[in-house]
Design an enzyme around this catalytic site. Sequence first.
Site, PDB file in Angstrom:
ATOM      1  N   LYS A 109      38.690  41.649  41.283  1.00 54.93           N
ATOM      2  CA  LYS A 109      39.353  42.954  41.381  1.00 54.93           C
ATOM      3  C   LYS A 109      39.582  43.378  42.829  1.00 54.93           C
ATOM      4  O   LYS A 109      40.494  44.150  43.121  1.00 54.93           O
ATOM      5  CB  LYS A 109      38.571  43.997  40.607  1.00 54.93           C
ATOM      6  CG  LYS A 109      38.622  43.714  39.114  1.00 54.93           C
ATOM      7  CD  LYS A 109      37.925  44.748  38.278  1.00 54.93           C
ATOM      8  CE  LYS A 109      38.157  44.508  36.796  1.00 54.93           C
ATOM      9  NZ  LYS A 109      37.401  43.343  36.275  1.00 54.93           N
TER      10      LYS A 109
HETATM   11  C1  LIG Z   1      37.699  42.703  35.092  1.00 56.51           C
HETATM   12  C2  LIG Z   1      37.120  41.349  34.900  1.00 56.51           C
HETATM   13  C3  LIG Z   1      37.628  40.448  33.935  1.00 56.51           C
HETATM   14  C4  LIG Z   1      38.758  40.825  32.987  1.00 56.51           C
HETATM   15  O1  LIG Z   1      40.002  40.943  33.635  1.00 56.51           O
HETATM   16  P1  LIG Z   1      41.235  41.684  32.932  1.00 56.51           P
HETATM   17  O2  LIG Z   1      42.253  41.832  33.983  1.00 56.51           O
HETATM   18  O3  LIG Z   1      40.697  43.004  32.454  1.00 56.51           O
HETATM   19  O4  LIG Z   1      41.681  40.828  31.787  1.00 56.51           O
HETATM   20  C5  LIG Z   1      37.069  39.178  33.855  1.00 56.51           C
HETATM   21  N1  LIG Z   1      36.041  38.808  34.656  1.00 56.51           N
HETATM   22  C6  LIG Z   1      35.535  39.645  35.588  1.00 56.51           C
HETATM   23  C7  LIG Z   1      34.395  39.178  36.418  1.00 56.51           C
HETATM   24  C8  LIG Z   1      36.043  40.937  35.746  1.00 56.51           C
HETATM   25  O5  LIG Z   1      35.503  41.761  36.674  1.00 56.51           O
END
Ligand SMILES: *Cc1c(COP(=O)(O)O)cnc(C)c1O
Length: 468
Positions: A113
């Site tokens: 993120k």
């Molecule tokens: C947010 C997250 C996901 C999921 O990603 P999306 O974009 O919501 O599908 C998967 N793995 C980790 C470690 C995350 O922080």
Amino acid sequence: MKYTSTRGEAAARSFDDILLEGLAPDGGLYLPEDYPRIDRAQLEAWRGLDYADLAFAVLRPYLGASDDAALRALLRATYTAQVFGSAEIVRLKPLDARIRLLGVSEGPTLAFKDMALQLLGRLFEQALARSGGVLNIVGATSGDTGSAAEYAMRGRTGIRVFMLSPFGRMSAFQTAQMYSLDDPNIHNLAVQDVFDTCQDMVKAVSADLDFKRRHAIGTINSINWARVAAQVVYYVAGYLRAVERIGDPLDVTVPSGNFGNILAAHVARRMGLPLRRLVLATNENNVLDEFFRTGVYRPRVAVETRQTSSPSMDISKASNFERYVFDMLGGDAARTRALFVDALQREGRFDLSADPAFARMRDEIVSGSSDHACRLQTIGDVWQRNRVLIDPHTADGVAVARAHAAPDVPMLVVETAQPAKFAETIAEATGQQPPRPEAMRDLESRAQHFVVLPPDVDALKAYIAAHC
Ligand SMILES: *Cc1c(COP(=O)(O)O)cnc(C)c1O
């Protein structure tokens, strides 16, 4: 570039108009009116670019920036070796003959993120400086999103963050990561209740339109288009690094929750990036796997959502999924509305199994799911065979990728977090403690800064009003 809503009732807007907004006024999500095309010659030319310049080339049509030099400088300031751990920013890591990891989790909070939110922090700050406005971001987190948002917004002019978290219910590492921040514009609010209550409190604040307007309240959730656009860049970078010749096919597996990450892969494909197949991996919360297997989308309610050892994929409904369905229905807003508003409200599900669009979806995306035992087994096996430690979310991806990898097409699995974040599960699977970046060695022993709040909306409003 103009943006329109998946539900078709909002006027077309510019990127600057939608940057600080959540949902469109008609309840839909914004998408660009069309996708800029990338061709083979362009990809060839992009092979020599560093990450920031590649980001400029990919993002410029979406941002419609008036000042190219300023955008380039902003991207250079965002994607640095200092923040992302290496000059390449995203790295490929070989696992075995067929599968490599696409490393996008080397940012400040050790989850993918950061790749988008670090950019959003700067874009928000720039937009607010131009308009003279301020933004008070109110959010709820059970872990990854909240810390990535705080690290992206700390110290930024015109922005404050009020982040609600369930008091005493996050891992020690996640808690320390957030609460150790001491910036005056970051407010950690520890609510004496569970995550769902935190989220309900944020929704209640957003629903009070008068309060929202008076205090310039905004959110920073995964439906923000700029987040999706920023993620497109690493699929292009991954492709350029993974294939021998431009034009060769590549498969990508994405550990998924809210469908934001894999949506970016879909957008990259629509732009012309030669991705062959996308593989969607879920954990026990398999709403999306169920859809791609059966054509039936049935969001769950909170009590049906399991708490798992890949917690950032514990979702009950996939907020970005509406964008994908709209796109695959050829941009038919009336049908999108009929599915996501009428059918979901009336029946709690919709069924596309007999629709030609579903056949097209299955040509592009295949899926599978994993569970706790499979995750542990995969983490242990990858450690034994390859001497690589992977985090539980990435393990869900590797497990599903192994079932779908083709002998003649290389496969990338998106590494969505670092193992250091989930030490307990790693230790359970391998008997090893995952190594930590040097700068985080003493994280849990740092002073923590947070305010305890009762699970009460008025108390939250009073706190926000007193601090903005
Ligand atoms: C947010 C997250 C996901 C999921 O990603 P999306 O974009 O919501 O599908 C998967 N793995 C980790 C470690 C995350 O922080």
